[in-house]
Enzyme design. Structure first.
Site, PDB file in Angstrom:
ATOM      1  CB  SER A  20      40.257  44.742  39.757  1.00 55.53           C
ATOM      2  OG  SER A  20      39.248  43.775  40.035  1.00 55.53           O
TER       3      SER A  20
ATOM      4  CE1 TYR B 219      43.273  42.241  43.007  1.00 51.02           C
ATOM      5  CE2 TYR B 219      40.923  41.994  42.584  1.00 51.02           C
ATOM      6  CZ  TYR B 219      42.219  42.060  42.125  1.00 51.02           C
ATOM      7  OH  TYR B 219      42.477  41.954  40.778  1.00 51.02           O
TER       8      TYR B 219
END
Length: 267
Positions: free
Chosen positions: A139, A152
């Site tokens: 990501s 995350y």
């Protein structure tokens, strides 16, 4: 690419489905894996409509035994496996202090262990091919850890480091590896988000501004397919991801200004 076989996890929608369809357009047969059987079957149907073979597999990537059984299922359905796309993932947003250990284990088990399980299970199969490739989904927060996305970022930063190390280990073999760093895309991931800002994320994903704030994953999927063809080390997808990549290079570790912005939503 024609006649090769690819396994795509998290293929039931979003980026995973678009990658499966993009590979199918190149003549690649697809094993579509997802924790949800129905969406996996739908992706397989879309792939078959493009004139290649497809199978659907209901697999929870956080379950090591389930992932360990997937290579045999793929070989039984297709006879080979040349491309592994570790795409399955979930997200979380909000202050780290407000995260529960249960939610932290949930996201680590899927985002990080899911990638590790996939690589560990499929590497023996990929080594038997004349050419093979692994795609690991990180990501933009794997490029720069964003405040109020700490858990995350924990998982995606680990995927980045693991993938870079594994690509180095595979030098001299017929196996390539690409790490993907997407920015904000419309994938449905916000609907299952956890963390203190989960409601805000879900609302943003459903808002009228979503098309402007989140891109369609179609272009990113095409970039990923080209990266497999060219054995590129990484794909940075979207202007937001490229901006974070530049920030990380020019001002490494300086996330304070971002923290002041993202912290407002968590008060």
């Amino acid at each position: 690419m024609t006649g090769r076989v690819a396994v795509v996890t998290g293929a039931g929608g979003g980026i995973g489905r678009e990658i499966a369809v993009g590979l199918a357009r190149r003549g690649v047969h697809v094993a579509a894996s997802d924790v949800r059987p129905g969406p996996a079957e739908e992706t397989a149907r879309l792939v078959r409509a493009l004139g290649v073979d497809a199978s659907a597999h209901a697999v929870d990537v956080s379950d090591p035994e389930a992932v360990a059984a997937l290579p045999d299922a793929v070989l039984a359905a297709h006879g080979a496996c040349h491309v592994l796309v570790n795409n399955a993932g979930v997200t979380s947003a909000g202050s780290f202090e407000k995260e529960t250990l249960e939610d932290i284990r949930w996201i680590v088990d899927i985002n990080l262990w899911g990638v590790v399980h996939g690589c560990h299970a499929f590497l023996p199969v990929l080594r038997r091919q004349d050419e093979a490739h692994i795609v690991n989904m990180a990501s933009m927060v794997g490029l720069l850890g964003l405040p109020h996305n700490a858990v995350y970022a924990l998982t995606k930063g680990a995927v980045r480091s693991f993938s870079e190390a594994l690509r180095g280990e595979l030098v001299g073999t017929a196996i390539g590896l690409t790490t993907v760093f997407p920015g904000a895309h419309r994938t449905g991931i916000t609907e299952t988000a956890r963390g203190s800002q989960r409601a805000l994320l879900a609302e943003m994903g459903r808002s009228r501004l979503a098309p402007a704030l989140m891109r369609s994953p179609t272009k990113l999927a095409e970039q990923v397919v080209r990266a497999v063809e060219k054995d590129r080390a990484r794909v940075v997808g979207g202007i937001d991801a490229r901006a974070l990549d530049a920030w990380a290079r020019l001002a490494p570790g300086r996330t304070g200004p971002l923290g002041r912005i993202t912290g407002r939503a968590d008060r």
